[in-house]
Write an enzyme that holds these catalytic residues in place. Structure first.
Site, PDB file in Angstrom:
ATOM      1  N   ASP A 123       0.818  -1.208   0.000  1.00 43.11           N
ATOM      2  CA  ASP A 123       0.000   0.000   0.000  1.00 43.11           C
ATOM      3  C   ASP A 123       0.855   1.263   0.000  1.00 43.11           C
ATOM      4  O   ASP A 123       0.359   2.343   0.216  1.00 43.11           O
ATOM      5  CB  ASP A 123      -0.926   0.012   1.226  1.00 43.11           C
ATOM      6  CG  ASP A 123      -0.147   0.066   2.538  1.00 43.11           C
ATOM      7  OD1 ASP A 123       1.107   0.046   2.487  1.00 43.11           O
ATOM      8  OD2 ASP A 123      -0.767   0.137   3.603  1.00 43.11           O
ATOM      9  N   CYS A 177      13.011   1.731 -13.946  1.00 47.75           N
ATOM     10  CA  CYS A 177      13.026   2.027 -15.380  1.00 47.75           C
ATOM     11  C   CYS A 177      11.662   2.602 -15.801  1.00 47.75           C
ATOM     12  O   CYS A 177      11.582   3.430 -16.713  1.00 47.75           O
ATOM     13  CB  CYS A 177      13.289   0.762 -16.187  1.00 47.75           C
ATOM     14  SG  CYS A 177      14.926   0.052 -15.978  1.00 47.75           S
ATOM     15  N   CYS A 191      -6.053   5.181  -1.514  1.00 47.66           N
ATOM     16  CA  CYS A 191      -7.378   4.621  -1.238  1.00 47.66           C
ATOM     17  C   CYS A 191      -8.083   5.440  -0.169  1.00 47.66           C
ATOM     18  O   CYS A 191      -9.305   5.434  -0.053  1.00 47.66           O
ATOM     19  CB  CYS A 191      -7.280   3.144  -0.861  1.00 47.66           C
ATOM     20  SG  CYS A 191      -6.142   2.808   0.477  1.00 47.66           S
ATOM     21  N   CYS A 250      19.634   3.194 -15.668  1.00 45.50           N
ATOM     22  CA  CYS A 250      18.825   2.995 -14.458  1.00 45.50           C
ATOM     23  C   CYS A 250      19.755   2.775 -13.262  1.00 45.50           C
ATOM     24  O   CYS A 250      20.635   1.915 -13.316  1.00 45.50           O
ATOM     25  CB  CYS A 250      17.905   1.796 -14.630  1.00 45.50           C
ATOM     26  SG  CYS A 250      17.032   1.338 -13.114  1.00 45.50           S
TER      27      CYS A 250
HETATM   28 ZN    ZN Z   1      15.792  -0.471 -13.928  1.00 46.01          ZN
END
Ligand code: ZN
Length: 348
Positions: A123, A177, A191, A250
């Site tokens: 969550d 990414c 929520c 990344c």
């Molecule tokens: Zn990545």
């Protein structure tokens, strides 16, 4: 023949069913998403489900968290324990490992050990980035899921270098990414602020469970759905988008720096999604003797407890819930007040 009807399907059969029985899956969080995925995987015969949740069942969960009943909320049962009882009742032939704890850099390694697939029932974003760090570092598949409002998002994240029991040829990008940085706190609908539709959960968890079963039975080539699905059963919409591949730039799957896993990112006290409550971590996680704490707190307020959880209502009507790992949920939205209450009544 519990599994006969699925074994009739073209991709299943004896070998696939055997593979499911040998598999261990981490269900990270048994809120709405985790409940739905765990239910489907238990019924399908996944051998071991390791289910982890830090929270207790509340009446406002019952609209969408399908493993729980009113009595679980009345008794304020930890979700992992209530879910384990229900899953065992559904399928006594499998192993359910409940863990009432928070997923943090300190706890995630043993929780993910020997897992074939990591399933997202979370969550909050910090824990998703933490799970992503671990998935990439250890070469484990991460089945992402999220839902808010009337829709949700699902995708399989397959790191460049599979190192676990599940193997694949073509990797995808990782969570970073797709979403390089989490947005600043408070900027995304939750929520709590936007609500959530029960059927949106069902749509997302059906996709997550299908991806998990595919990975477990070796359906990991072109037959695996490697797209990002945005689904909204309320609007009758379903969009598939191509997932990017691993990005050389990344920080996680490119440079292999794991900012959440190594502890630099994420917080120790946090306001919980969907509840007027702050979670406070002790400085050091460890086992807390709830019998002793109950004895100490009796003079301050009304105390109920068992081996897993203690609940005390303080004189100013603030309820604190303490778990055996030392975490506390404090019924306030004030982070500073929550830390103060923790230090006053529980002690760091
Ligand atoms: Zn990545």
């Amino acid at each position: 023949m519990r599994y006969h009807r699925q074994m009739l399907l073209p991709d299943f059969g004896e070998a696939a069913q055997e593979a499911l029985g040998q598999a261990t899956v981490l269900i990270a969080g048994v809120g709405a998403l985790g409940c739905g995925v765990a239910d489907l995987l238990a019924r399908a015969g996944v051998g071991t489900l390791r289910i982890v949740d830090r929270d207790i069942v509340e009446t406002s969960n019952l609209q969408r968290q399908m493993l729980y009943a009113q009595r679980d909320a009345d008794d304020a049962r930890p979700k992992a324990i209530a879910a384990a009882d229900r899953l065992t009742a559904i399928n006594p032939d499998i192993t359910i490992e409940p863990h009432v704890t928070d997923i943090t850099p300190a706890t995630i390694e043993p929780l993910a050990a020997r897992c074939h697939v990591l399933v997202d029932g979370l969550d909050n974003l910090d824990t998703r980035y933490l799970l992503n760090d671990l998935a990439v570092r250890d070469g484990l598949p991460y089945v992402y899921g999220g839902a808010v409002g009337t829709g949700g998002l699902v995708m399989p994240l397959l790191p460049p270098d599979p190192r676990g029991p599940v193997q694949w040829d073509a990797p995808t990008g990782c969570l970073r990414c797709v979403f390089p940085e989490p947005p600043p706190p408070g900027t995304l609908p939750t929520c709590d602020t936007a609500g959530v539709l029960g059927p949106a959960i069902g749509t997302v968890t059906a996709h997550q469970a299908a991806l998990t079963l595919s990975l477990l039975i070796g359906r990991t080539g072109d037959d695996l759905d490697r797209t990002m699905h945005a689904v909204d059963p309320w609007q009758g919409e379903s969009r598939r988008m191509a997932l990017p591949g691993p990005s050389a730039t990344c920080p996680c799957c490119g440079s292999r720096t794991f900012e959440w896993l190594e502890g630099g990112r994420g917080s120790a006290a946090s306001v919980l999604c969907g509840r007027n409550a702050v979670q406070v971590h002790p400085h050091q996680s460890g086992h807390m003797n709830l019998d002793e704490l109950a004895a100490r707190l009796t003079e301050h307020g009304d105390v109920r407890h068992d081996a897993h959880v203690l609940r005390c209502t303080l004189p100013d009507d603030i309820t604190i819930t303490v778990f055996a790992d030392g975490r506390a949920l404090i019924a306030t939205d004030d982070l500073v007040a929550a830390r103060s209450i923790y230090d006053t009544y529980i002690g760091a």
